[in-house]
Design an enzyme around this catalytic site. Structure first.
Site, PDB file in Angstrom:
ATOM      1  N   LYS A   1       0.830  -1.204   0.000  1.00 15.93           N
ATOM      2  CA  LYS A   1       0.000   0.000   0.000  1.00 15.93           C
ATOM      3  C   LYS A   1       0.867   1.257   0.000  1.00 15.93           C
ATOM      4  CE  LYS A   1       0.536   1.471   4.526  1.00 15.93           C
ATOM      5  NZ  LYS A   1       1.094   2.764   4.975  1.00 15.93           N
TER       6      LYS A   1
ATOM      7  N   VAL B   1      11.109  -3.863   3.300  1.00 17.09           N
ATOM      8  CA  VAL B   1      10.879  -3.919   4.744  1.00 17.09           C
ATOM      9  C   VAL B   1      11.190  -2.557   5.368  1.00 17.09           C
ATOM     10  CG1 VAL B   1      11.598  -5.072   6.879  1.00 17.09           C
ATOM     11  CG2 VAL B   1      11.432  -6.373   4.741  1.00 17.09           C
TER      12      VAL B   1
ATOM     13  N   ALA C   1       9.453   0.093   5.260  1.00 17.57           N
ATOM     14  CA  ALA C   1       9.247   1.048   4.174  1.00 17.57           C
ATOM     15  C   ALA C   1       7.986   1.879   4.332  1.00 17.57           C
ATOM     16  CB  ALA C   1       9.199   0.299   2.836  1.00 17.57           C
ATOM     17  N   GLY C   2       7.075   1.467   5.230  1.00 13.93           N
ATOM     18  CA  GLY C   2       5.779   2.139   5.320  1.00 13.93           C
ATOM     19  C   GLY C   2       4.814   1.681   4.249  1.00 13.93           C
ATOM     20  N   MET C   3       5.055   0.478   3.693  1.00  9.42           N
ATOM     21  CA  MET C   3       4.225  -0.048   2.606  1.00  9.42           C
ATOM     22  C   MET C   3       3.408  -1.261   3.027  1.00  9.42           C
ATOM     23  SD  MET C   3       6.923   0.447  -0.541  1.00  9.42           S
ATOM     24  CE  MET C   3       5.733   0.033  -1.822  1.00  9.42           C
ATOM     25  N   ALA C   4       3.417  -1.561   4.327  1.00 10.02           N
ATOM     26  CA  ALA C   4       2.562  -2.608   4.906  1.00 10.02           C
ATOM     27  C   ALA C   4       2.859  -3.998   4.362  1.00 10.02           C
ATOM     28  CB  ALA C   4       1.075  -2.268   4.725  1.00 10.02           C
TER      29      ALA C   4
ATOM     30  N   GLY D   1       4.372  -6.460   5.968  1.00  7.56           N
ATOM     31  CA  GLY D   1       4.016  -7.428   7.001  1.00  7.56           C
ATOM     32  C   GLY D   1       2.522  -7.613   7.113  1.00  7.56           C
ATOM     33  N   SER D   2       1.777  -6.527   6.968  1.00 10.23           N
ATOM     34  CA  SER D   2       0.318  -6.611   7.012  1.00 10.23           C
ATOM     35  C   SER D   2      -0.210  -7.358   5.793  1.00 10.23           C
ATOM     36  CB  SER D   2      -0.291  -5.205   7.069  1.00 10.23           C
ATOM     37  OG  SER D   2       0.088  -4.554   8.271  1.00 10.23           O
TER      38      SER D   2
ATOM     39  N   ASP E   1      -2.748  -2.213   9.986  1.00  7.96           N
ATOM     40  CA  ASP E   1      -2.945  -2.129   8.543  1.00  7.96           C
ATOM     41  C   ASP E   1      -3.536  -3.396   7.928  1.00  7.96           C
ATOM     42  OD1 ASP E   1      -2.048   0.479   8.321  1.00  7.96           O
ATOM     43  OD2 ASP E   1       0.025  -0.092   7.914  1.00  7.96           O
TER      44      ASP E   1
END
Length: 305
Positions: free
Chosen positions: A15, A98, A100-103, A105-106, A139
């Site tokens: 995301k 990782v 990165a603020g791109m979710a 892991g979510s 997220d």
């Protein structure tokens, strides 16, 4: 002979935050957020197979594979919710950067929930999956829903929006990632001069007005993120024709929004001369989804009389 699903393949998208504002603190101490989120065609690829044990593998990734991993948590939460006495072998090919603020892991957690739901025929609804996901990470519900959404609270209030106006993204991951808790700690100390108008951006999405979507873009965490490379990356993206550029989530990835594919391709090529992780992406509708299923035939058992 009965047919049984043996394995499934799931694609779970990353995301981007088209906007992110911190609008206060909640009674539980978490930050109250207001955001517009967008899934893109950069995917984690998950393969889930039936197994008696719970096995997680992430070949080629340095992300720890243990009980704290979001994918592992998601599998445990799924089996706990459904009461199924089963396991799974889960293999994740990670493509989302990782820290990165791109979710990423979510996305992994969402992919596991969607995959196990299909593999074992649990028939859980989207609302049930989101309820399970919310207990794993903020997220995860959006990673399940995907598309374009106004997201508020700690990620627990989702309002689906019409699709994002047609555009292209160039995403650049700097050499150093950012810890989400550290980013919010710095925000609490420093504050932010940036507070995007998420309501205005929602209306721009509804009007399919890309210029207005970009004009309302912003990230309240960008100023205090500690990511030293962000301003330079934004400047380079803008110089190559980005309508706007900003950091996503708590960082450290930075993206530019382009209204012309040729300019986006040229920008991606130019940034790859300096950064090893540069991605060319499009907005996509929907979140984690099953893309293939393998079945096998098993003998039917005849009840004894």
């Amino acid at each position: 002979m009965a047919t049984q699903k043996q394995s499934v393949v799931v694609l779970a998208p990353a995301k981007l935050n088209l906007s992110l504002d911190v609008v206060g603190l909640l009674p539980n101490g978490y930050h109250n957020l207001d955001m517009v989120m967008q899934t893109i065609d950069l995917y984690e690829r998950l393969t889930l197979r039936r197994s008696q044990d719970l096995i997680l593998r992430m070949p080629g990734s340095f992300v720890p594979v243990n009980e704290k991993n979001t994918a592992y948590k998601a599998a445990l939460a799924f089996f706990n919710y459904t009461g199924l006495l089963a396991g799974a072998e889960i293999v994740i090919q990670k493509r989302v950067p990782v820290r990165a603020g791109m979710a990423g892991g979510s996305a992994d957690a969402a992919g596991v929930l969607v995959g196990l739901n299909e593999l074992y025929g649990a028939r859980l609804s989207m609302s049930e999956l989101c309820a399970i996901g919310a207990g794993i990470g903020a997220d995860v519900p959006f990673a399940l829903m995907g598309g374009t959404c106004r997201v508020q609270g700690v990620g627990d209030f989702l309002k689906p929006l019409p699709p994002c106006p047609d555009c292209w993204f160039v995403v650049v991951m700097p050499n150093v990632g950012i810890s989400t808790p550290e980013a919010f700690k710095r925000y609490d100390t420093m504050g932010s001069p940036v507070h995007p108008d998420c309501e205005k951006q929602e209306q721009a999405v509804r009007a399919a007005d890309l210029a207005a979507v970009c004009a309302a873009a912003g990230n309240a965490l960008e100023h205090c993120s500690g990511a030293k490379e962000t301003p330079a990356i934004c400047e380079k993206l803008n110089a190559h024709g980005a309508v706007t550029s900003l950091m996503t989530g708590s960082g450290a990835a930075v993206f530019g929004v382009f209204d012309r594919e040729e300019a986006a391709q040229a920008a991606a090529q130019a940034l790859r001369q300096e950064y090893s992780q540069v991605y060319f992406a499009r907005p996509v509708r929907g979140g984690a989804r099953v893309v293939s299923v393998r079945t096998s035939k098993t003998p039917r058992t005849t009840p004894q009389t």
